[in-house]
Scaffold this active site. Structure first.
Site, PDB file in Angstrom:
ATOM      1  N   GLY A  46       2.610  -0.426  -1.126  1.00 50.83           N
ATOM      2  CA  GLY A  46       1.621  -1.331  -1.698  1.00 50.83           C
ATOM      3  C   GLY A  46       1.314  -2.457  -0.725  1.00 50.83           C
ATOM      4  O   GLY A  46       2.159  -2.823   0.098  1.00 50.83           O
ATOM      5  N   GLN A  51      -1.789 -10.373   2.363  1.00 51.52           N
ATOM      6  CA  GLN A  51      -0.755 -10.040   3.353  1.00 51.52           C
ATOM      7  C   GLN A  51      -1.351  -9.791   4.737  1.00 51.52           C
ATOM      8  O   GLN A  51      -0.630  -9.798   5.732  1.00 51.52           O
ATOM      9  CB  GLN A  51       0.058  -8.820   2.895  1.00 51.52           C
ATOM     10  CG  GLN A  51       0.906  -9.102   1.657  1.00 51.52           C
ATOM     11  CD  GLN A  51       1.690  -7.879   1.233  1.00 51.52           C
ATOM     12  OE1 GLN A  51       1.202  -7.062   0.472  1.00 51.52           O
ATOM     13  NE2 GLN A  51       2.900  -7.730   1.741  1.00 51.52           N
ATOM     14  N   CYS A  94       9.504  -5.786   0.644  1.00 51.58           N
ATOM     15  CA  CYS A  94       8.116  -6.209   0.786  1.00 51.58           C
ATOM     16  C   CYS A  94       7.773  -6.213   2.263  1.00 51.58           C
ATOM     17  O   CYS A  94       8.584  -6.637   3.086  1.00 51.58           O
ATOM     18  CB  CYS A  94       7.971  -7.617   0.203  1.00 51.58           C
ATOM     19  SG  CYS A  94       6.315  -8.288   0.376  1.00 51.58           S
ATOM     20  N   LEU A  95       6.582  -5.741   2.596  1.00 52.19           N
ATOM     21  CA  LEU A  95       6.178  -5.716   4.009  1.00 52.19           C
ATOM     22  C   LEU A  95       6.114  -7.130   4.590  1.00 52.19           C
ATOM     23  O   LEU A  95       6.211  -7.302   5.802  1.00 52.19           O
ATOM     24  CB  LEU A  95       4.828  -5.014   4.162  1.00 52.19           C
ATOM     25  CG  LEU A  95       4.825  -3.513   3.823  1.00 52.19           C
ATOM     26  CD1 LEU A  95       3.418  -2.951   3.864  1.00 52.19           C
ATOM     27  CD2 LEU A  95       5.736  -2.736   4.771  1.00 52.19           C
ATOM     28  N   HIS A 136       4.444  -6.243  -8.622  1.00 51.85           N
ATOM     29  CA  HIS A 136       4.840  -6.866  -7.352  1.00 51.85           C
ATOM     30  C   HIS A 136       3.583  -7.285  -6.575  1.00 51.85           C
ATOM     31  O   HIS A 136       3.495  -8.407  -6.069  1.00 51.85           O
ATOM     32  CB  HIS A 136       5.681  -5.863  -6.547  1.00 51.85           C
ATOM     33  CG  HIS A 136       6.019  -6.297  -5.151  1.00 51.85           C
ATOM     34  ND1 HIS A 136       7.311  -6.487  -4.719  1.00 51.85           N
ATOM     35  CD2 HIS A 136       5.230  -6.578  -4.075  1.00 51.85           C
ATOM     36  CE1 HIS A 136       7.277  -6.873  -3.443  1.00 51.85           C
ATOM     37  NE2 HIS A 136       6.040  -6.929  -3.028  1.00 51.85           N
ATOM     38  N   GLU A 137       2.605  -6.387  -6.520  1.00 50.50           N
ATOM     39  CA  GLU A 137       1.365  -6.687  -5.777  1.00 50.50           C
ATOM     40  C   GLU A 137       0.558  -7.783  -6.456  1.00 50.50           C
ATOM     41  O   GLU A 137      -0.013  -8.651  -5.787  1.00 50.50           O
ATOM     42  CB  GLU A 137       0.501  -5.421  -5.628  1.00 50.50           C
ATOM     43  CG  GLU A 137       1.140  -4.275  -4.857  1.00 50.50           C
ATOM     44  CD  GLU A 137       1.757  -4.702  -3.545  1.00 50.50           C
ATOM     45  OE1 GLU A 137       1.225  -5.594  -2.867  1.00 50.50           O
ATOM     46  OE2 GLU A 137       2.803  -4.134  -3.195  1.00 50.50           O
ATOM     47  N   HIS A 140       1.578 -11.143  -5.453  1.00 50.80           N
ATOM     48  CA  HIS A 140       1.027 -11.583  -4.156  1.00 50.80           C
ATOM     49  C   HIS A 140      -0.281 -12.346  -4.359  1.00 50.80           C
ATOM     50  O   HIS A 140      -0.566 -13.310  -3.649  1.00 50.80           O
ATOM     51  CB  HIS A 140       0.761 -10.390  -3.240  1.00 50.80           C
ATOM     52  CG  HIS A 140       1.976  -9.893  -2.507  1.00 50.80           C
ATOM     53  ND1 HIS A 140       2.684 -10.673  -1.622  1.00 50.80           N
ATOM     54  CD2 HIS A 140       2.600  -8.692  -2.509  1.00 50.80           C
ATOM     55  CE1 HIS A 140       3.682  -9.971  -1.122  1.00 50.80           C
ATOM     56  NE2 HIS A 140       3.659  -8.774  -1.646  1.00 50.80           N
TER      57      HIS A 140
HETATM   58 NI    NI Z   1       5.046  -7.228  -1.178  1.00 49.77          NI
END
Ligand code: NI
Length: 174
Positions: A46, A51, A94-95, A136-137, A140
């Site tokens: 995701g 991000q 998470c990225l 989660h997204e 963000h």
């Molecule tokens: Ni994330």
């Protein structure tokens, strides 16, 4: 399609609240193309636009397994409804928080109203991994990271380690 640089914690941009998209045109679709390419390249499931530094309420996801065909999903202006009181727990990463993982409890089921890649109104009934991933997204988009759910001590430790990594000069072999 272009692979973009993913912003990592600590960075104020990640704490910004993303703004609704007014219209889905070529520019937004190109952004979604870049986002999915960037997400696949980074081996994530995701990614939110913020991000890669763009404060728009756009999310891409693909939770298909490695041996399955890709199943890219695009969410514009998503709104979560009917969160279940039952929770499920996943070890999340998470990225934007590379190499750290922690268990997070989230509602097991939820519904999501959103616009798809072509601007069509859709409703998703999410459960399990899909529900956790979309939540989660969605965080963000509000400037929230999964480490915000951890104890202050644990969070501080992670952020400290990440900043140390950032301060380190590039390694070169000559
Ligand atoms: Ni994330």
């Amino acid at each position: 399609m272009t692979i973009k640089t993913i912003i990592t914690e600590p960075n104020k941009i990640l704490r910004q609240k993303s703004l609704p998209v007014r219209e889905i045109g070529r520019e937004e679709q190109r952004l979604m193309d870049d986002m999915i390419e960037t997400m696949y390249d980074a081996k994530g499931i995701g990614l939110a636009a913020i991000q890669i530094g763009i404060p728009k309420r756009i999310i891409v996801m693909d939770i298909s397994k490695n041996d399955e065909k890709n199943n890219p999903m695009y969410f514009v202006n998503p709104i979560i409804k009917n969160k279940n009181s039952e929770t499920s727990t996943y070890e999340e990463g998470c990225l934007s928080v590379p190499n750290f993982f922690a268990e997070v409890d989230r509602p097991k089921k939820c519904d999501v109203d959103y616009l798809d890649y072509n601007g069509k109104k859709k409703i998703l009934k999410a459960e399990g991994l899909l529900a956790t991933c979309i939540q989660h997204e969605m965080d963000h988009l509000e400037g929230v990271l999964f480490i915000d759910y951890l104890s202050k001590l644990k969070k501080t430790m992670i952020v400290k380690k990440l900043s140390k990594k950032k301060d380190r000069p590039d390694r070169i072999i000559v």
